[in-house]
Scaffold this active site. Structure first.
Site, PDB file in Angstrom:
ATOM      1  N   HIS A  61       0.818  -1.223   0.000  1.00  0.00           N
ATOM      2  CA  HIS A  61       0.000   0.000   0.000  1.00  0.00           C
ATOM      3  C   HIS A  61       0.852   1.273   0.000  1.00  0.00           C
ATOM      4  O   HIS A  61       0.327   2.369  -0.199  1.00  0.00           O
ATOM      5  CB  HIS A  61      -0.987  -0.006   1.177  1.00  0.00           C
ATOM      6  N   ASP A 120      -0.308  -7.519   1.660  1.00  0.00           N
ATOM      7  CA  ASP A 120       0.234  -6.154   1.675  1.00  0.00           C
ATOM      8  C   ASP A 120       1.755  -6.206   1.806  1.00  0.00           C
ATOM      9  O   ASP A 120       2.329  -5.925   2.861  1.00  0.00           O
ATOM     10  CB  ASP A 120      -0.397  -5.378   2.830  1.00  0.00           C
ATOM     11  N   SER A 160       4.018   2.902   8.080  1.00  0.00           N
ATOM     12  CA  SER A 160       3.658   1.827   7.160  1.00  0.00           C
ATOM     13  C   SER A 160       4.871   1.300   6.411  1.00  0.00           C
ATOM     14  O   SER A 160       5.764   2.058   6.031  1.00  0.00           O
ATOM     15  CB  SER A 160       2.625   2.326   6.148  1.00  0.00           C
TER      16      SER A 160
END
Length: 268
Positions: free
Chosen positions: A74, A121, A216
């Site tokens: 992502h 992911d 992230s």
């Protein structure tokens, strides 16, 4: 005892992995966390994109060979130009001693990445040139295929994400203790329920210490034998109600579920 996976000669890019020259301070508490010891997580990278002639931090990542960085799918936007900052501690210092910026050759996003459900992911960034390892730049160890950590196992999340929900991005690298939450607990109705798959791993959820936006793609660092560290998770998602919401631990892509995929991509 947890074994260190060398992945034959592919991941054995250095004489050792997961062994920082400057040990981390493990008493430190990302949100609710504290400044890390400089260069104590030397596989941590800053993924940066170019906008208006300025490089901007967007995600973390982990150096797993001298040519490859592990991050989250992502984090990747195919319309952007990226570079990777290695050996970084203070993002406000461009020419920081011991740091380098690497250009990107190829980005491999998992073929079954699902942006809606956040499945698979995971992505690998191939650098344009191999980086030279040093006291400030080292490779991470990754776990054996399908290995699992028990509940409450003490791991640490690291990154330059927001210091609190909607707060500023950290200038210097942060770390925070995030104990593993077992899948049975994390998939309870009042926790993450069916959103959490077995290819994910949860950590934290105490409502105090958490990863946040900007973390992230970064590592969940877990200690193993001989003072070494393995990256067991990639920061994937958290609660929309806030970065440190009780019973909403950070959800990580479980690295041990993707070892075969990682091996395949780094041989390309």
């Amino acid at each position: 005892m947890l074994g260190i996976t060398v992945l034959a000669a592919i991941l054995a890019c250095a004489s050792s992995c997961g062994d920082p020259t400057f040990p981390p301070n493990l008493s430190a508490r990302v949100v609710g966390g504290e400044d890390a010891v400089p260069n104590s997580w030397p596989w941590q990278v800053s993924l940066q994109y170019l906008r208006d002639d300025t490089w901007r931090h967007t995600c973390g990542g982990s150096l797993i060979t001298t040519s490859h960085v592990l991050t989250a799918a992502h984090c990747i936007n195919t319309n952007l130009t990226y570079r990777v900052g290695l050996g970084k501690y203070n993002l406000t210092v461009e020419d920081e001693e011991g740091s380098v910026y690497a250009e990107v050759d190829t980005i491999y996003v998992h073929e079954k990445w699902n942006r809606l459900l956040l499945w698979n992911d995971i992505a690998i960034i191939k650098l344009a040139e191999p980086v030279e390892l040093s006291d400030t730049i080292q490779v991470a160890c990754i776990p054996e295929q399908d290995s699992l950590l028990p509940g409450d196992y003490p791991c640490y999340v690291t990154g330059w994400g927001r210091l609190w929900t909607n707060g500023p991005i950290a200038e210097v690298l942060q770390q925070g203790l995030q104990p593993i939450v077992n899948h049975t607990t994390c998939s309870r109705l009042d926790w993450w329920f069916i959103k959490v798959r077995e290819t994910m791993v949860c950590a934290g959820g105490d409502g105090v210490i958490s990863a946040c936006n900007g973390d992230s793609g970064g590592p969940l660092n877990c200690p193993v034998e001989d003072g070494l560290w393995q990256v067991h998770g990639i920061v994937s998602f958290g609660s929309s109600r806030g970065c440190n919401t009780y019973k909403k631990p950070v959800v990580f892509t479980r690295v041990s579920a993707y070892i075969d995929w990682i091996k395949e991509k780094i041989q390309l």
